[in-house]
Design an enzyme around this catalytic site. Structure first.
Site, PDB file in Angstrom:
ATOM      1  N   HIS A   1       0.839  -1.209   0.000  1.00 37.53           N
ATOM      2  CA  HIS A   1       0.000   0.000   0.000  1.00 37.53           C
ATOM      3  C   HIS A   1       0.871   1.256   0.000  1.00 37.53           C
ATOM      4  O   HIS A   1       0.685   2.147  -0.843  1.00 37.53           O
ATOM      5  CB  HIS A   1      -0.909  -0.030   1.237  1.00 37.53           C
ATOM      6  CG  HIS A   1      -1.779   1.180   1.395  1.00 37.53           C
ATOM      7  ND1 HIS A   1      -3.106   1.188   1.053  1.00 37.53           N
ATOM      8  CD2 HIS A   1      -1.513   2.434   1.854  1.00 37.53           C
ATOM      9  CE1 HIS A   1      -3.617   2.382   1.299  1.00 37.53           C
ATOM     10  NE2 HIS A   1      -2.665   3.160   1.778  1.00 37.53           N
ATOM     11  N   GLU A   2       1.781   1.332   0.951  1.00 38.36           N
ATOM     12  CA  GLU A   2       2.610   2.532   1.039  1.00 38.36           C
ATOM     13  C   GLU A   2       3.513   2.676  -0.177  1.00 38.36           C
ATOM     14  O   GLU A   2       3.808   3.790  -0.620  1.00 38.36           O
ATOM     15  CB  GLU A   2       3.433   2.516   2.328  1.00 38.36           C
ATOM     16  CG  GLU A   2       2.601   2.530   3.607  1.00 38.36           C
ATOM     17  CD  GLU A   2       1.598   3.673   3.676  1.00 38.36           C
ATOM     18  OE1 GLU A   2       1.827   4.728   3.050  1.00 38.36           O
ATOM     19  OE2 GLU A   2       0.562   3.502   4.352  1.00 38.36           O
TER      20      GLU A   2
ATOM     21  N   HIS B   1       3.296   6.798  -6.896  1.00 32.92           N
ATOM     22  CA  HIS B   1       2.577   8.015  -7.297  1.00 32.92           C
ATOM     23  C   HIS B   1       3.531   9.218  -7.240  1.00 32.92           C
ATOM     24  O   HIS B   1       3.475  10.113  -8.100  1.00 32.92           O
ATOM     25  CB  HIS B   1       1.394   8.213  -6.350  1.00 32.92           C
ATOM     26  CG  HIS B   1       0.301   9.069  -6.892  1.00 32.92           C
ATOM     27  ND1 HIS B   1      -0.851   9.342  -6.180  1.00 32.92           N
ATOM     28  CD2 HIS B   1       0.155   9.732  -8.060  1.00 32.92           C
ATOM     29  CE1 HIS B   1      -1.638  10.119  -6.893  1.00 32.92           C
ATOM     30  NE2 HIS B   1      -1.054  10.377  -8.040  1.00 32.92           N
TER      31      HIS B   1
END
Length: 675
Positions: free
Chosen positions: A464-465, A471
């Site tokens: 997730h991180e 991004h």
């Protein structure tokens, strides 16, 4: 001697020279940076030339470069490796930064120049990205109170200053409660605990100098303790301490801070002309309105609650079979759910965990990024703020893309949770600046020489991180204000939650889920059992999350409550919260909402983004390959590289051709067949 925070950095890739920076450097560096920012702002406002995009909007983009550099370093170390001096500095910095922000937003001459550029926008031949930055800049001024006059302007400044102080106090109180509490475990207190939990408890005991194993309030330790401990009395003691963070009375109690924060947020919204703080906050998000948020949450709440209540009935029977009367309690759920998972899926955490080594999961996250986006990762040496921190040079086709910074282990000086931040963000204005991206987690640190082992939930957190990190790394914009994760709050979780899906790709696990002792790959049988249990206990997980999101929304979508704890209880009663499940984040330790404005009225955003991520991964499934190069290229060109340069809904439509419905989310959580 020049302050190392504001000197030129002769380090690999321009990383902060952490080895040269002392805590005594931060305050003078902040003062110098603020002075420089004020000079830059004055020069923009007093520029005798006609306002233009370059001399006003682009100049504003660059006005705080030194300040951003100092704060990028400070807040990363203050969150991940705090100490009393850094906590004192946070308290000192909060009102100073708020005052500076108010000075800028209240500068009428400066705002007049921004307004002049805005009014002339159709004649300026701006690019689409410049039009977007102009709109966001003006909107930021307006939402900060630039159009207010007189007493209203003064009051808004005071409100914002007080809110910044309260957010810092809330965070530090929570960290203090988490740092100071631990429960020692005698030999009989280890009953039922697998070796990996005992090892983690012993390591925590060493850090606390407790003379033996302990349970702390770190999620990476307390959750497996609640899953495996045979001692119901100790589970209750640990669980209640975990739930009482920020509500223990005394100087670290957060309940009064929460009440004052909600009152001030309501006042802030009304000063700016909004009926509620939720209306103010959601205006800039994809959801748009409190009603849209509530509709989504309730659409998922009903099936999730039905599944959770059916599960609770089964777990309560297991409790009674063990000779305990009365209802299933919150400290029982994880224990009996773990036993039930073993029965239903022949799977338990102790069997699974040796296959989920931290280093192998890091390798897996990198390998997926390589196959999807061509990124390569080489571990490097360089200055770091803590010995546990690791650095990687990220390249593509031989060109430097970013520096990735990983800080994975829990420690008493680190606030709880996991997060991604950027010490330096990508931009092209003023030079091709490549990002320095940080992932911070709180995994249990192993004994010296032993591999770090993750739970499946830990591994998902790592992916997730890293999705957030991608991004930031793949951002390709001109202006820092729209770089990377500078997007709508209910869009920012899309890349992170989408990336979790690659952890469930069988080929990824087959390659990287290798046993810590034997080195053998996870067997096909275990792999299938693990993936078959992927939606196990999803009723519980969804209920505890949505309850928190509904309480957050309820706090801000109406008059601020005098007693937030009473309001919390009323909301939970209204939605029929199951007895044996509590909110994931109760009000006194709801840092997402009260440590700052980031997720206030916005905790729902994880689910809003999940509606998109479930649908987005289906694009790869429809292509027949989770690494389909055309879909991956489209994902990068639309969602990942654009930052906030395009409206979030338009970005998603550009990727998928339409906006999604809730169906893929319900299916992904195994809630689509709920009664």
């Amino acid at each position: 001697m020049t302050n190392p925070l504001i000197a030129d950095w002769d380090t690999p890739f321009g990383l902060p020279p952490f080895d040269l920076i002392s805590d005594d450097d931060f305050a003078p560096a902040l003062d110098a940076a603020l002075a420089q920012s004020r000079e830059n702002i004055a020069a923009i406002a007093e520029n005798p030339d006609e306002p233009s995009f370059a001399n006003t909007i682009e100049a504003l983009e660059q006005a705080d470069e030194t300040l951003n550099r100092v704060l990028g370093v400070f807040y990363n170390v203050a969150g991940a490796d705090s100490n009393p001096k850094r906590e004192e500095l946070q308290r000192d910095f909060a009102p100073k930064l708020s005052a500076y922000g108010s000075e800028v937003s209240e500068n009428k001459v400066l705002f007049a120049r921004v307004e002049a550029v805005w009014n002339a926008r159709d004649t300026l031949d701006l690019t689409d990205e410049q039009q977007r930055v102009l709109m966001l800049t003006r909107r930021g001024f307006v939402r900060s109170g630039s159009q207010l006059e007189g007493d209203d302007a003064v009051r808004l400044r005071d409100v914002k200053s007080r809110l910044s102080v309260l957010g810092t106090q809330f965070t530090q109180n929570l960290l203090a409660d988490e740092r100071e509490w631990f429960m020692t475990l005698a030999d009989d207190g280890l009953s039922g605990l697998p070796d990996f939990v005992i090892a983690a408890a012993k390591a925590a005991g060493q850090e606390k100098e407790a003379g033996g194993p302990v349970v702390t309030l770190s999620r990476s330790l307390i959750v497996p303790f609640l899953q495996f401990s045979d001692r119901r009395d100790l589970r209750q003691k640990a669980y209640e301490a975990w739930g009482a963070r920020g509500a223990n009375g005394g100087k670290t109690d957060n309940r009064g801070i929460a009440a004052e924060t909600l009152k001030l947020r309501e006042e802030r919204a009304k000063l700016l002309g909004y009926p509620t703080f939720a209306d103010y906050k959601l205006e800039t998000e994809m959801a748009g309105t409190p009603a849209a948020v509530r509709d989504l949450l309730m659409e998922v709440w009903q099936p999730a609650k039905a599944v959770a209540e059916a599960d609770a009935a089964v777990l309560e029977k297991m409790l009674h079979r063990d000779g305990f009367d009365g209802p299933l309690e919150p400290w029982d759920w994880r224990y009996y759910s773990e036993k039930r998972r073993k029965e239903l899926h022949d799977l338990d955490e102790a069997e699974l965990k040796p296959y989920l080594q931290l280093d192998r999961m890091i390798d897996a996250s990198f390998a997926c990024a390589n196959r999807l986006f061509g990124l390569e990762f080489k571990e490097i040496e360089g200055p770091v703020y803590h010995p546990d921190v690791r650095l990687w040079d990220v390249t593509r086709d031989g060109e430097h893309v970013a520096v990735f910074i990983g800080d994975y282990y829990a420690r008493g000086s680190k606030r709880s949770g996991a997060w991604c931040s950027a010490i330096q963000s990508q931009k092209r204005l003023g030079g091709d600046i490549r990002p320095h991206v940080v992932n911070v987690c709180n995994f249990a640190k192993p004994a010296e020489g032993a591999p770090a082992l993750l739970s499946y939930d830990d591994a998902r957190t790592l992916f997730h991180e890293f999705g957030h990190a991608l991004h930031q790394m793949l951002s390709d914009v001109t202006y820092e204000s729209i770089s990377g994760t500078s997007v709508a709050r209910d869009f920012v979780e899309l890349p992170s939650q989408l990336y979790e899906h690659w952890l469930e790709v069988p080929a990824v696990l087959a390659e990287f889920a290798t046993h810590a002792e034997t080195g053998e790959a996870m067997t096909e049988d275990l792999l299938q059992r693990m993936l078959g249990a992927a939606t196990y206990d999803m009723g519980f997980q969804t209920v505890e999350y949505i309850a928190s999101a509904l309480v957050d929304l309820g706090f801000h979508d109406g008059p601020a409550p005098n007693d937030p704890m009473q309001k919390q209880a009323e909301i939970l009663e209204e939605i029929g919260m199951p007895h044996a499940i509590r909110m994931r984040h109760a009000t006194p330790h709801f840092a997402h909402v009260f440590a700052g404005d980031g997720y206030s009225s916005g905790y729902y955003s994880y689910m809003w983004s999940e509606v998109m991520d479930a649908d987005a991964f289906e694009a790869f499934e429809e292509a027949g390959d989770p690494f389909d190069p055309d879909v991956a290229k489209r994902l990068e060109e639309t969602v990942l590289s654009s930052g906030g340069s395009v409206d979030a809904a338009d970005l998603y439509i550009a990727f998928r051709g339409r906006l999604p419905g809730v169906e893929a989310l319900l299916k992904g959580r195994g809630l689509d067949k709920a009664a």
